[in-house]
Structure formats: structure tokens, C-alpha cells
Scaffold this motif. Structure first.
Motif, PDB file in Angstrom:
ATOM      1  N   ALA A   1       4.573   8.547   9.172  1.00 35.85           N
ATOM      2  CA  ALA A   1       6.627   8.815   9.288  1.00 35.85           C
ATOM      3  C   ALA A   1       6.255  10.172  10.219  1.00 35.85           C
ATOM      4  O   ALA A   1       5.655  11.483   9.681  1.00 35.85           O
ATOM      5  N   VAL A   2       7.344  10.389  10.820  1.00 40.52           N
ATOM      6  CA  VAL A   2       7.488  11.864  11.522  1.00 40.52           C
ATOM      7  C   VAL A   2       8.951  11.971  11.042  1.00 40.52           C
ATOM      8  O   VAL A   2       9.743  11.530  11.260  1.00 40.52           O
TER       9      VAL A   2
ATOM     10  N   PRO B   1       2.424  -5.572   0.570  1.00 35.55           N
ATOM     11  CA  PRO B   1       2.621  -6.368   0.929  1.00 35.55           C
ATOM     12  C   PRO B   1       2.809  -6.802   2.327  1.00 35.55           C
ATOM     13  O   PRO B   1       3.143  -5.509   3.501  1.00 35.55           O
ATOM     14  N   GLY B   2       1.824  -7.216   2.742  1.00 32.01           N
ATOM     15  CA  GLY B   2       1.306  -6.508   4.498  1.00 32.01           C
ATOM     16  C   GLY B   2       1.838  -9.488   4.728  1.00 32.01           C
ATOM     17  O   GLY B   2       1.727  -9.963   4.251  1.00 32.01           O
ATOM     18  N   SER B   3       1.447  -9.111   6.005  1.00 29.32           N
ATOM     19  CA  SER B   3       0.913 -10.730   6.579  1.00 29.32           C
ATOM     20  C   SER B   3      -0.585 -11.083   6.098  1.00 29.32           C
ATOM     21  O   SER B   3      -1.208 -10.008   5.550  1.00 29.32           O
ATOM     22  N   PHE B   4      -0.554 -12.555   6.367  1.00 32.19           N
ATOM     23  CA  PHE B   4      -1.769 -13.136   5.098  1.00 32.19           C
ATOM     24  C   PHE B   4      -2.954 -12.874   6.197  1.00 32.19           C
ATOM     25  O   PHE B   4      -4.198 -12.586   5.237  1.00 32.19           O
ATOM     26  N   ASP B   5      -3.350 -12.426   7.174  1.00 35.82           N
ATOM     27  CA  ASP B   5      -4.405 -11.746   7.672  1.00 35.82           C
ATOM     28  C   ASP B   5      -4.605 -10.459   7.604  1.00 35.82           C
ATOM     29  O   ASP B   5      -5.697 -10.226   9.168  1.00 35.82           O
ATOM     30  N   GLU B   6      -3.856  -9.809   6.999  1.00 36.19           N
ATOM     31  CA  GLU B   6      -3.929  -8.255   7.208  1.00 36.19           C
ATOM     32  C   GLU B   6      -4.459  -7.334   5.548  1.00 36.19           C
ATOM     33  O   GLU B   6      -3.586  -8.477   5.249  1.00 36.19           O
ATOM     34  N   THR B   7      -4.773  -6.037   5.735  1.00 37.71           N
ATOM     35  CA  THR B   7      -4.974  -5.593   4.200  1.00 37.71           C
ATOM     36  C   THR B   7      -4.290  -4.508   5.095  1.00 37.71           C
ATOM     37  O   THR B   7      -4.053  -4.107   5.360  1.00 37.71           O
ATOM     38  N   CYS B   8      -2.284  -4.095   3.719  1.00 36.52           N
ATOM     39  CA  CYS B   8      -2.120  -3.087   3.604  1.00 36.52           C
ATOM     40  C   CYS B   8      -1.772  -2.493   2.544  1.00 36.52           C
ATOM     41  O   CYS B   8      -2.109  -2.875   1.885  1.00 36.52           O
ATOM     42  N   ALA B   9      -2.135  -0.972   2.522  1.00 33.24           N
ATOM     43  CA  ALA B   9      -1.992   0.153   1.794  1.00 33.24           C
ATOM     44  C   ALA B   9      -1.006   1.035   1.577  1.00 33.24           C
ATOM     45  O   ALA B   9      -0.522   1.410   3.266  1.00 33.24           O
ATOM     46  N   VAL B  10       0.184   1.739   1.539  1.00 33.10           N
ATOM     47  CA  VAL B  10       0.539   2.717   1.442  1.00 33.10           C
ATOM     48  C   VAL B  10       0.041   3.833   0.368  1.00 33.10           C
ATOM     49  O   VAL B  10      -0.408   3.671  -0.613  1.00 33.10           O
ATOM     50  N   LEU B  11       0.645   5.128   0.388  1.00 33.46           N
ATOM     51  CA  LEU B  11       0.476   6.234  -0.965  1.00 33.46           C
ATOM     52  C   LEU B  11       0.835   5.807  -2.110  1.00 33.46           C
ATOM     53  O   LEU B  11       2.225   5.310  -2.216  1.00 33.46           O
ATOM     54  N   GLU B  12      -0.156   5.873  -3.250  1.00 32.27           N
ATOM     55  CA  GLU B  12       0.069   5.608  -4.227  1.00 32.27           C
ATOM     56  C   GLU B  12       1.092   6.466  -4.987  1.00 32.27           C
ATOM     57  O   GLU B  12       1.153   7.675  -4.398  1.00 32.27           O
ATOM     58  N   GLY B  13       2.543   6.552  -6.400  1.00 35.11           N
ATOM     59  CA  GLY B  13       3.444   6.994  -6.054  1.00 35.11           C
ATOM     60  C   GLY B  13       4.329   6.648  -6.017  1.00 35.11           C
ATOM     61  O   GLY B  13       4.975   5.722  -4.715  1.00 35.11           O
ATOM     62  N   PRO B  14       5.702   7.856  -6.276  1.00 36.51           N
ATOM     63  CA  PRO B  14       6.979   7.313  -5.723  1.00 36.51           C
ATOM     64  C   PRO B  14       7.510   8.029  -4.476  1.00 36.51           C
ATOM     65  O   PRO B  14       8.447   9.097  -4.233  1.00 36.51           O
ATOM     66  N   GLN B  15       6.424   7.783  -3.561  1.00 41.22           N
ATOM     67  CA  GLN B  15       6.889   8.751  -1.946  1.00 41.22           C
ATOM     68  C   GLN B  15       7.945   8.326  -1.252  1.00 41.22           C
ATOM     69  O   GLN B  15       7.905   8.620  -0.438  1.00 41.22           O
ATOM     70  N   ALA B  16       8.540   7.057  -2.146  1.00 47.47           N
ATOM     71  CA  ALA B  16       9.599   6.047  -1.091  1.00 47.47           C
ATOM     72  C   ALA B  16      10.662   7.727  -0.166  1.00 47.47           C
ATOM     73  O   ALA B  16      10.853   8.109  -0.510  1.00 47.47           O
ATOM     74  N   LEU B  17      10.378   7.023   1.638  1.00 48.16           N
ATOM     75  CA  LEU B  17      11.408   8.149   2.321  1.00 48.16           C
ATOM     76  C   LEU B  17      13.308   7.535   2.055  1.00 48.16           C
ATOM     77  O   LEU B  17      13.546   6.655   1.193  1.00 48.16           O
ATOM     78  N   ALA B  18      14.032   7.932   2.777  1.00 46.23           N
ATOM     79  CA  ALA B  18      15.198   7.860   2.399  1.00 46.23           C
ATOM     80  C   ALA B  18      15.462   6.252   2.651  1.00 46.23           C
ATOM     81  O   ALA B  18      15.189   5.855   4.276  1.00 46.23           O
ATOM     82  N   GLY B  19      15.541   5.729   2.034  1.00 48.61           N
ATOM     83  CA  GLY B  19      16.095   4.706   2.321  1.00 48.61           C
ATOM     84  C   GLY B  19      15.096   3.192   2.237  1.00 48.61           C
ATOM     85  O   GLY B  19      15.112   1.480   1.919  1.00 48.61           O
ATOM     86  N   GLY B  20      13.885   3.301   1.506  1.00 52.52           N
ATOM     87  CA  GLY B  20      12.999   2.783   0.592  1.00 52.52           C
ATOM     88  C   GLY B  20      11.233   2.334   1.661  1.00 52.52           C
ATOM     89  O   GLY B  20      10.497   2.130   0.881  1.00 52.52           O
ATOM     90  N   ALA B  21      12.318   3.243   2.405  1.00 54.30           N
ATOM     91  CA  ALA B  21      10.081   3.521   3.359  1.00 54.30           C
ATOM     92  C   ALA B  21       9.659   4.249   2.758  1.00 54.30           C
ATOM     93  O   ALA B  21       9.417   5.154   2.450  1.00 54.30           O
ATOM     94  N   GLN B  22       7.999   4.166   3.321  1.00 58.29           N
ATOM     95  CA  GLN B  22       6.972   4.811   3.389  1.00 58.29           C
ATOM     96  C   GLN B  22       6.604   5.415   3.967  1.00 58.29           C
ATOM     97  O   GLN B  22       6.790   5.634   5.213  1.00 58.29           O
ATOM     98  N   PRO B  23       6.216   7.169   4.199  1.00 54.20           N
ATOM     99  CA  PRO B  23       5.843   7.837   4.878  1.00 54.20           C
ATOM    100  C   PRO B  23       4.637   7.166   5.531  1.00 54.20           C
ATOM    101  O   PRO B  23       4.888   7.980   6.163  1.00 54.20           O
ATOM    102  N   LEU B  24       3.654   6.246   4.438  1.00 54.59           N
ATOM    103  CA  LEU B  24       1.998   5.583   5.755  1.00 54.59           C
ATOM    104  C   LEU B  24       2.083   4.852   5.620  1.00 54.59           C
ATOM    105  O   LEU B  24       2.368   3.731   4.280  1.00 54.59           O
ATOM    106  N   TYR B  25       1.870   4.093   6.522  1.00 52.60           N
ATOM    107  CA  TYR B  25       1.599   2.772   6.411  1.00 52.60           C
ATOM    108  C   TYR B  25       0.105   2.363   6.623  1.00 52.60           C
ATOM    109  O   TYR B  25       0.481   3.025   7.953  1.00 52.60           O
ATOM    110  N   LEU B  26      -0.784   1.840   6.456  1.00 56.07           N
ATOM    111  CA  LEU B  26      -1.854   1.914   6.825  1.00 56.07           C
ATOM    112  C   LEU B  26      -2.763   0.401   6.816  1.00 56.07           C
ATOM    113  O   LEU B  26      -2.725  -0.746   5.688  1.00 56.07           O
ATOM    114  N   TYR B  27      -3.066  -0.307   8.346  1.00 57.00           N
ATOM    115  CA  TYR B  27      -3.298  -1.685   8.134  1.00 57.00           C
ATOM    116  C   TYR B  27      -4.658  -1.735   8.183  1.00 57.00           C
ATOM    117  O   TYR B  27      -5.269  -1.158   9.560  1.00 57.00           O
TER     118      TYR B  27
END
Length: 516
Positions: A509-510, A425-451
Motif C-alpha cells: 500500500a502506498v 484467501p486467494g484464487s485456487f491456483d495461487e498462494t497468498c499471504a498478508v501480514l500477521e496481526g490486525p494491520q488492516a487499512l481503513a475499509g479492511g484492505a491489507q497493507p501488503l499482499y504477497l502472491y
């Protein structure tokens, strides 16, 4: 039985073959049969063979294990059986095996290597003169495409007025000397004047196709074979059910042992009213029963979609239903079908008179980005007018467009990832993707976001993932094919953008304490 010859050694996922002399009386394509049974420590398979003309019968097999195999070949083609063995060595570099569905919405080769599908279409390239086939292969060698859609039967349509190099059956075609761009539609579906024996295949035609499949394999390109289509003036689309079934069994017997084969039952199945849904389901059943390797299977639409939830369909092969919006629906189709979504026809870069063949390179590139970031895949095509009358979309030859280089930039960007993408889910005026699968970091953030911002032209964007995770930002100019480092950020931050269309932002993510 006459003489038989076979490979004594073959690499895993390559084609092992035995050729035997046999009966030639009657019609060997239907009167006699040949079967092979293959056994190793880890598998046992029965494989239908085929008659290849000139008194020769063949059985082909694709071994899945590095083991010694024993085989037995028998059938009505001879009174005797032949038995023997062969050894299988490990695959050579670049041989990853056939492509399978992985992680539900994506693809991987048999050895686990991820396959990101970047396809193109050259419907009739395998039936062109030899020189053009070689030119097509040279072009593909430097192009970003790893899947090629093409037909088994010749294609009749605008810009496809000449006769093919070979025909799939013994016989003669209707006289097409009066065919023009103005009257070609009058010949569509025509059967009178053709003289074919639909029980006698022309092996030279299929050998030509096989040579093309093998050349593609050596380039690392999947061969998406289109079994049937409506663009026909020879009568091949109007065979009887018995003739259709004979054709499908022969096709599978000849091609199933090639690791880079995908099966497409039809291009634009819905434009073939002479075939019912029951017919397509029967063809699919033949594929499932006769192909011992379970190659990927699909069917392609013009307007209404086939029911891609059918169990035999491995992935949804889709043509846009809306000339202006198509890949924007990929995320919905992923949910609806629960399978990989491949938009094999999203209109073509070109300048011909037809709306499906004159979109800009910028728009075709944009559709690729939309498809990939929504968790699917897209297919390229090119239809530029040329004095030679040769258009890539059907004949192959040389690429003249500007989108392939940009598609290569996208392919490089995603092949650096550890797996496929899924929409986020991103803003209405963008397309956003993350990695497929359960790769969330601690706290639920994703290691990669592509807008991706498509034809929007923002001069800046604000971001917030969480307070703790640091992200290295890159600004991707998807048209000019550049990646600009925009520093490491955490919490709320703003990135300045150039105010041009077709821009993307990549956040990675660094690891704590590194690269900050």
C-alpha cells in the motif's frame, strides 16, 4: 571445597560459569551433585550443575537482567558452600537473547526482535574431524540459514559409516570395520559388542558440542539440538529409563545456559519402538523442570505426527508425510495446533538414490515459498553425491546446491516486513499471504499482499483489492532472484508476467499523496 573460579562480569543472556574442585571418589556423575542459586532485583533461579571430569564441577547460568546477581553454590560434591556476586552488563550488538514464541504462530528474540526461522540440517557435523567443522562454519557464515539441526548422539545410516570423533560415554564401540552401504541396516539397533558405561559421560564429547554451539551463536545461528534418534549401532537409543533420565538431566545442565539452544526431543521419534509415549512425556517433563529459561521445545516425526497440542511443545517440528506435497498443508497445521509450524524436513536437494534426498533445487525453493506464505517456516537440506562421501545433510562441509541463494532471496524479502505472514484467501491456483496481526487499512484492505504461483506460468494476472487504496506492485522472479517495479495501481488492474514458473507478486500500500 577446593578452589573455585567464576566470571566477575558477564553480558545479559550470555553464559556465566563457576568451576569448583570437588570429590572424585565413586562415580561423580551420579554419586555427587552441585546446585547454584542466583538472585537479583528481578529474578531468582535454582540451576543444576554437572561434573566435567578431572575433579571439576561446573554450574552455568544465563542472566536475564542488567543487574548485580548474588549466588550460592552448594551440593554433596563438597562439604562447603561458596557465595559471591557478579555484575551483568547490557547485551552486545547481535545478542538479542533466546528465541521465544511470539504472536502465537511466529518467533521473536527475548528483546522483541523478530526471528524468521530459515533452518538447515547437518545431523553429525559436530562429530566430524576438526577441519570439516571449520569448513562447515565457514560455509554457514556465507549461507542464509539461522538455525541448524544436529544430533547429540552419533548417527548410523547410509553415508554415515565411519566412527565419530568422540563418543558420549566412557567405553568402546562394536567393531565396524566390515560396515558397508549394502549391510549397514544389519547393524542398526545393534547392542552386542558395545562396551559402554551409561552412568559415566565422556566430557570431551560434550565440550566438542558446546564449542560448536558457541560458534553458531557467534554467527547468529540457533542450535536445534536433537536429543535422541533411531539411527544407532552403538546402543545409545536403547538405554534404560534411568539411564535416559540421567542423560537428559546432564544435557540440560550443560546446555541450558546457552541462549541459542532449542530442544528437539527426537528426530523421527516414531522409529524408536523401544520408547513409549509415556517415555517422551517424561523426557519433556524433565526438560520443563530442569531448564529454568524455557527454551523452545519440539519433537520430530517420520510418519505419524506427535500430538503437537501438548502444552510442553512450543512449536510443531514436522517432516513431510507426502513426498510430493508437504508445505501445502502448513495453513491447516497452524489452525490445528495454534503454534508456529516449522517444516524441518521437506526432502533434500540432491541426487542420491533415496527419494527424500534427490529433489531439485527449484522444488526445494518452491516448498520454502509455500511454507512461508502459508504462515510457517521451512528447513533446508542437501544430499549431493561427492567423491569424498561428505554430504551436507549429515557431515556439513561445503554447500554445492543452487537453492541456498534463492532461500537467501526469500529471507531478505520477509525480513523487510514488520512481522510474520499469515495465509489469505486467494484464487485456487495461487498462494497468498498478508501480514500477521490486525494491520488492516481503513475499509479492511491489507497493507501488503504477497502472491506466489509456484510451477504455474501465467503471462498475466488481474487484481482488485478496493477502489481507494493505491498499491505499488513488484514482480518477483524467485528463481532468478530479481524484483521488478510494476508501477502503482488502484481499483482493478492487470499485471503482465513473464510466463515462467516460480514467479511472485508483491503489492504494498502506498500512503496517500506519496510515491504515486
Amino acid at each position: 571445597m577446593g578452589e573455585c573460579s567464576w566470571n566477575r562480569e558477564v553480558e545479559r543472556w550470555d553464559v556465566w560459569e563457576i568451576a569448583c574442585e570437588g570429590r572424585t571418589d565413586g562415580n561423580p556423575f551420579v554419586d555427587w551433585d552441585i546446585w547454584g542459586t542466583f538472585s537479583s532485583k528481578s529474578e531468582r533461579k535454582a540451576v543444576r550443575g554437572f561434573y566435567d571430569g578431572d575433579g571439576v564441577y561446573r554450574v552455568r547460568f544465563m542472566p536475564s537482567f542488567d543487574e548485580v546477581y548474588e549466588f550460592e553454590v552448594r551440593g554433596t560434591f563438597s562439604d562447603d558452600a561458596v557465595r559471591g556476586s557478579f555484575s551483568v552488563r547490557p547485551p552486545s550488538p547481535g545478542n538479542h537473547g533466546p528465541v521465544r514464541v511470539a504472536n502465537r504462530h511466529h518467533f521473536a528474540y527475548e528483546d522483541g526482535t523478530t526471528h524468521f526461522s530459515f533452518g538447515t540440517t547437518c545431523y553429525a557435523w559436530a562429530m566430524q574431524p576438526d577441519g570439516r567443522i571449520e569448513e562447515t562454519l565457514r560455509t554457514l557464515e556465507g549461507a542464509p540459514f539461522n538455525k541448524l539441526r544436529f544430533c547429540v548422539f552419533p548417527k548410523h545410516y547410509d553415508y554415515n559409516l565411519s566412527e565419530p570423533a568422540t563418543y558420549p560415554y566412557e567405553g568402546t564401540p562394536v567393531d565396524s570395520s566390515g560396515l558397508t552401504s549394502e549391510n549397514f541396516s544389519q547393524y542398526t539397533g545393534r547392542t552386542e559388542g558395545n562396551r559402554w558405561d551409561f552412568t559415566r559421560f565422556n566430557p570431551a564429547h560434550f565440550r566438542r558440542l558446546e564449542a560448536c554451539v558457541l560458534r553458531l551463536r557467534d554467527l547468529g545461528i540457533e542450535a536445534d539440538l536433537i536429543g535422541m534418534h533411531p539411527y544407532d549401532r552403538w546402543g545409545f537409543s536403547r538405554m534404560t529409563p534411568a539411564q535416559d533420565d540421567l542423560y537428559w538431566r546432564y544435557l540440560v545442565a550443560r546446555f541450558a545456559a546457552f541462549r541459542n539452544v532449542w530442544w528437539s526431543l527426537a528426530n523421527e521419534y516414531d522409529l524408536m519402538p523401544q520408547k513409549s509415549i509415556a517415555d517422551w512425556e517424561r523426557f519433556a517433563r524433565i526438560l520443563c523442570e530442569e531448564d529454568p529459561y524455557g527454551h523452545l521445545r519440539s519433537i520430530h516425526n517420520c510418519l505419524p505426527f506427535y500430538d503437537h497440542t501438548r502444552s510442553w511443545i512450543t512449536h510443531a517440528s514436522i517432516q513431510r508425510q507426502d513426498l510430493y506435497r508437504t508445505t501445502e498443508y502448513v495453513d491447516e497445521w497452524r489452525v490445528r495446533y495454534g503454534k508456529p509450524v516449522v517444516c524441518d524436513e521437506i526432502a533434500y536437494e540432491g541426487d542420491i538414490q533415496h527419494g527424500w534426498g534427490n529433489i531439485s533445487p527449484e522444488e526445494l525453493t518452491r516448498r520454502f515459498w509455500e511454507a512461508v506464505l502459508r504462515g510457517g517456516y521451512a528447513g533446508h537440506g542437501e544430499t549431493y553425491l561427492h567423491e569424498s562421501g561428505v554430504l551436507w545433510w549429515s557431515h556439513g562441509g561445503a554447500l554445492r546446491g543452487e537453492s541456498p541463494a534463492r532461500i537467501a532471496f526469500l529471507r531478505k524479502a520477509v525480513e523487510e516486513l514488520p512481522g510474520g505472514l499469515r495465509p489469505w484467501p486467494g484464487s485456487f491456483d495461487e498462494t497468498c499471504a498478508v501480514l500477521e496481526g490486525p494491520q488492516a487499512l481503513a475499509g479492511g484492505a491489507q497493507p501488503l499482499y504477497l502472491y506466489y504461483y509456484g510451477f504455474g506460468r501465467p503471462s498475466f494476472r488481474d487484481f482488485f483489492i478496493d477502489e481507494a487504496t493505491a498499491y505499488r506492485a513488484e514482480i518477483l522472479d524467485t528463481w532468478n532472484m530479481t524484483a521488478t517495479d510494476a508501477g502503482v495501481h488502484r481499483g482493478r488492474f492487470r499485471l503482465k508476467l513473464p510466463g515462467r514458473p516460480y514467479m511472485a507478486v508483491r503489492l504494498r500500500a502506498v500512503e496517500a499523496g506519496k510515491d504515486e
